[in-house]
Design a protein around this motif. Sequence first.
Motif, PDB file in Angstrom:
ATOM      1  N   THR A 197      11.036  49.710  30.445  1.00 49.57           N
ATOM      2  CA  THR A 197      12.173  50.042  30.539  1.00 49.57           C
ATOM      3  C   THR A 197      12.984  49.980  31.895  1.00 49.57           C
ATOM      4  N   PHE A 198      13.984  49.199  31.815  1.00 51.92           N
ATOM      5  CA  PHE A 198      14.423  48.832  33.316  1.00 51.92           C
ATOM      6  C   PHE A 198      15.773  49.731  33.700  1.00 51.92           C
ATOM      7  N   LYS A 219      12.157  44.727  16.949  1.00 51.30           N
ATOM      8  CA  LYS A 219      13.616  44.640  17.459  1.00 51.30           C
ATOM      9  C   LYS A 219      13.920  45.538  18.635  1.00 51.30           C
ATOM     10  N   GLY A 220      14.475  45.127  19.552  1.00 57.56           N
ATOM     11  CA  GLY A 220      14.834  45.671  20.616  1.00 57.56           C
ATOM     12  C   GLY A 220      15.990  46.840  20.623  1.00 57.56           C
ATOM     13  N   ASP A 221      16.618  47.054  21.470  1.00 54.75           N
ATOM     14  CA  ASP A 221      17.769  47.772  21.697  1.00 54.75           C
ATOM     15  C   ASP A 221      19.068  46.989  21.085  1.00 54.75           C
ATOM     16  N   ILE A 222      19.250  45.884  20.944  1.00 53.42           N
ATOM     17  CA  ILE A 222      20.371  45.281  20.888  1.00 53.42           C
ATOM     18  C   ILE A 222      20.002  43.644  19.715  1.00 53.42           C
ATOM     19  N   TYR A 270      15.891  39.074  26.802  1.00 52.08           N
ATOM     20  CA  TYR A 270      16.733  40.208  27.191  1.00 52.08           C
ATOM     21  C   TYR A 270      18.129  39.468  27.315  1.00 52.08           C
ATOM     22  N   ARG A 271      19.051  40.193  27.266  1.00 48.42           N
ATOM     23  CA  ARG A 271      20.525  39.885  27.405  1.00 48.42           C
ATOM     24  C   ARG A 271      20.912  40.369  28.571  1.00 48.42           C
ATOM     25  N   ARG A 322      19.217  44.052  28.923  1.00 45.72           N
ATOM     26  CA  ARG A 322      18.690  44.838  27.394  1.00 45.72           C
ATOM     27  C   ARG A 322      18.015  44.049  26.645  1.00 45.72           C
ATOM     28  N   LEU A 323      17.037  44.784  26.074  1.00 45.62           N
ATOM     29  CA  LEU A 323      16.292  44.031  25.194  1.00 45.62           C
ATOM     30  C   LEU A 323      16.535  43.673  23.780  1.00 45.62           C
ATOM     31  N   ILE A 324      16.391  42.502  23.473  1.00 45.80           N
ATOM     32  CA  ILE A 324      16.838  42.143  22.265  1.00 45.80           C
ATOM     33  C   ILE A 324      15.685  42.034  21.080  1.00 45.80           C
ATOM     34  N   TYR A 325      14.919  41.256  21.484  1.00 41.65           N
ATOM     35  CA  TYR A 325      13.640  41.292  20.429  1.00 41.65           C
ATOM     36  C   TYR A 325      12.297  41.181  21.537  1.00 41.65           C
TER      37      TYR A 325
END
Lengths: 114, 116
Positions: free
Chosen positions: B105-106, A57-60, A35-36, A44-47
């Motif tokens: 989901t957070f 892949k995550g969201d970013i 996460y970032r 925010r989920l990266i991987y």
Amino acid sequence: DGGITQSPKYLFRKEGQNVTLSCEQNLNHDAMYWYRQDPGQGLRLIYYSQIVNDFQKGDIAEGYSVSREKKESFPLTVTSAQKNPTAFYLCASSRGQGSYETQYFGPGTRLLVL
Amino acid sequence: GENVEQHPSTLSVQEGDSAVIKCTYSDSASNYFPWYKQELGKGPQLIIDIRSNVGEKKDQRIAVTLNKTAKHFSLHITETQPEDSAVYFCAASRTPFNTNAGKSTFGDGTTLTVKP
């Protein structure tokens, strides 16, 4: 002691440089995440990876890459394509498929750009 | 995909008062709702969780309630203490976690300040 570790605690990146953040867990968890977190913001989920040799892949994900060659390890590389890498990076793990999704977080790595 | 909204973003209370943080989720299939506490400069840690077959769960001064019909869940902290000051995150997910839709989901987090 079982847990999840991240290193280094602080990391400095120069322009155009790739850097790798380490994440290791001894919880025997199948799933791992990156996460970032930006100041005052959420996660925010990266991987993420549900099993060895597989990741999603995550969201970013743009500007980042990962590998999952061992169950215990999930390193994150911040590439030069990531133009705004300054952030707090959190690694997490969970038991994985079929389990409730409690995530166990590491202490984080703060990445700064010189 | 799932969307989680968390309110308020900041909350300030006097020591000894109660604090309530609320989250709403969009995916009716979500069945697991953990709450995490993040102290400054550290990673989040689980403080309490609830599964969809339960309406309320309590652990000492902390409780979580779940309303599946309205798709919202809340964290309640009673008799707050200065050491409760931190950022609190809610999350929602569904099992089995074997698809992209099953990951957590957070919410965006609530900064709680407890004034002595």
